[in-house]
Design a protein around this motif. Structure first.
Motif, short mmCIF file in Angstrom:
data_model
loop_
_atom_site.label_atom_id
_atom_site.label_comp_id
_atom_site.label_asym_id
_atom_site.label_seq_id
_atom_site.Cartn_x
_atom_site.Cartn_y
_atom_site.Cartn_z
N MET A 1 65.58 35.17 -39.79
CA MET A 1 66.61 34.97 -38.76
C MET A 1 67.15 33.54 -38.72
SD MET A 1 67.05 37.81 -36.79
CE MET A 1 67.78 36.99 -35.38
N MET A 2 66.42 32.58 -39.24
CA MET A 2 66.68 31.18 -38.89
C MET A 2 67.95 30.59 -39.50
SD MET A 2 63.72 29.28 -41.14
CE MET A 2 63.72 29.36 -42.94
N ASN A 3 68.44 31.14 -40.63
CA ASN A 3 69.67 30.64 -41.26
C ASN A 3 69.63 29.11 -41.32
OD1 ASN A 3 72.25 30.33 -42.30
ND2 ASN A 3 73.30 31.25 -40.55
N PRO A 4 68.74 28.53 -42.15
CA PRO A 4 68.42 27.10 -42.07
C PRO A 4 69.57 26.15 -42.39
CG PRO A 4 67.47 28.09 -44.03
CD PRO A 4 67.97 29.21 -43.19
N TYR B 1 64.98 22.84 -34.36
CA TYR B 1 64.07 21.97 -35.12
C TYR B 1 64.67 21.62 -36.48
CZ TYR B 1 59.79 20.90 -37.82
OH TYR B 1 58.84 20.34 -38.64
N LEU B 2 65.20 22.61 -37.18
CA LEU B 2 65.76 22.37 -38.50
C LEU B 2 67.06 21.57 -38.45
CD1 LEU B 2 65.11 25.87 -40.12
CD2 LEU B 2 63.92 23.73 -40.64
N SER B 3 67.78 21.69 -37.35
CA SER B 3 69.05 20.97 -37.23
C SER B 3 68.85 19.46 -37.18
CB SER B 3 69.80 21.43 -35.98
OG SER B 3 69.15 20.95 -34.79
N LYS B 4 67.65 19.02 -36.89
CA LYS B 4 67.35 17.58 -36.80
C LYS B 4 66.96 17.00 -38.16
CE LYS B 4 65.87 17.71 -31.95
NZ LYS B 4 66.31 19.07 -31.67
N LYS B 5 66.85 17.84 -39.17
CA LYS B 5 66.50 17.36 -40.50
C LYS B 5 67.74 16.83 -41.22
CE LYS B 5 62.37 20.09 -41.38
NZ LYS B 5 61.54 18.94 -41.77
#
Length: 340
Positions: free
Chosen positions: A197-200, A79-83
């Motif tokens: 854990m997410m390492n944004p 999800y965050l990779s699409k930002k």
């Protein structure tokens, strides 16, 4: 009244609440794939608030499994990779979500000392109003450092200082809202594990501080399944990634596709914590060298040592301490001069 589309959307999620809540004999944990799908539905706004609250609390009662943690984290990362991309290299991801109850956040000095040597560090966290805790965001504000609210600002701070802090809500509003469910539910949820854990920003290394016994092993096992590159996890001071010098610490490391554990003895044999003195000047005085803080000295030293060992592939406690002396000697003593 919900529309037919809204009903269908929430029904997609109902299956997961049923799986978790069928009672002692019928309930089971989610597979990694189910957890990933459930998290995707929540992040895309396809879940009613009542459903997400029930979902997280059903898991909270028995605690999340490794497979669930892997699924939730995969969904959050995707999800965050699409930002909007950060367009800056991040060396170290440093989640800071627990807050400190009876001491200052000495880990902040450890992070800044490492940043002073050119290590690009992004710290992120979340603040709960009304709790008897000192959150790192408050300290950062009081010390006159920047709180970033955009990826553009984050990139500039990394260029200027190699250290940047951003609140969870500015990484993503949906994740911030999930954390704020604590106000309604009264308890932490597995979202606390996800944000650690997410390492944004896809840092090369990550450090996780946990509080509850067994969560260090959960994090390390999840990192292995996720194929993470380099992660340090340990039970830190109040749950932050800070070595408590008054306790033995077990450092878990996942690096080069190998899991390892190191037991470091406590650095302070006597109780030197100053829980009745939370004046932030203790941080700046210690940093500048104006006054040696007995607790802070070892909290900072041991924390730098643990993280430096991860960054530079050093395993020996003694060798890590040698690194610390070099790192600490290179700190910019004038870093906080603007507030003195």
């Amino acid at each position: 009244m919900m529309s037919s589309t809204q009903i269908r959307m929430t029904n997609d999620f109902t299956q997961y609440v049923k799986i978790l809540g069928r009672g002692k004999k019928g309930a089971r944990s989610l597979t990694a794939e189910e957890a990933e799908h459930a998290m995707n539905l929540m992040l895309s706004g396809q879940v009613a608030p009542e459903q997400s609250g029930a979902f997280w609390m059903l898991i909270r009662i028995r605690e999340e499994t490794v497979e669930e943690t892997v699924g939730f984290t995969k969904a959050a990362r995707d999800y965050l990779s699409k930002k909007e991309p950060l367009k800056a290299k991040v060396d170290l991801d440093w989640p800071a979500y627990a807050g400190k109850r009876n001491e200052l956040p000495w880990f902040l000095l450890a992070a800044i000392a490492l940043a002073n040597t050119g290590v690009n560090i992004v710290m992120h966290g979340h603040t709960f109003d009304g709790e008897n805790r000192i959150y790192v965001e408050y300290v950062i504000q009081q010390l006159g450092l920047a709180v970033c609210h955009s990826r553009t600002q984050l990139k500039q701070e990394l260029i200027d200082r190699h250290f940047a802090y951003i609140p969870l809500a500015d990484i993503d509003a949906s994740l911030g809202s999930m954390m704020d469910l604590k106000y309604v539910l009264g308890l932490r949820s597995p979202v606390n594990t996800v944000v650690r854990m997410m390492n944004p920003f896809s840092a090369a290394h990550s450090v996780h501080g946990v509080f509850h016994r067994g969560y260090d092993q959960l994090h390390l096992s999840a990192c292995e399944q996720l194929g993470d590159e380099s992660v340090l996890v340990f039970r830190g001071g109040n749950g932050e990634a800070e070595v408590n010098p008054e306790r033995d610490v077990a450092l878990g490391k996942w690096q080069n596709n190998v899991a390892s554990w190191s037991d470091w003895p406590k650095a302070e044999k006597e109780h030197k914590r100053l829980k009745d003195n939370l004046d932030l000047s203790r941080l700046t005085d210690h940093w500048c060298g104006n006054q040696l803080d007995q607790f802070g000295e070892q909290a900072v030293r041991q924390t730098i040592a643990s993280v430096a060992g991860l960054l530079y592939g050093v395993t020996s406690h003694e060798d890590c301490l040698v690194l610390v002396d070099d790192i600490w000697s290179k700190r910019d003593r004038a870093y906080f001069d603007h507030i003195l």
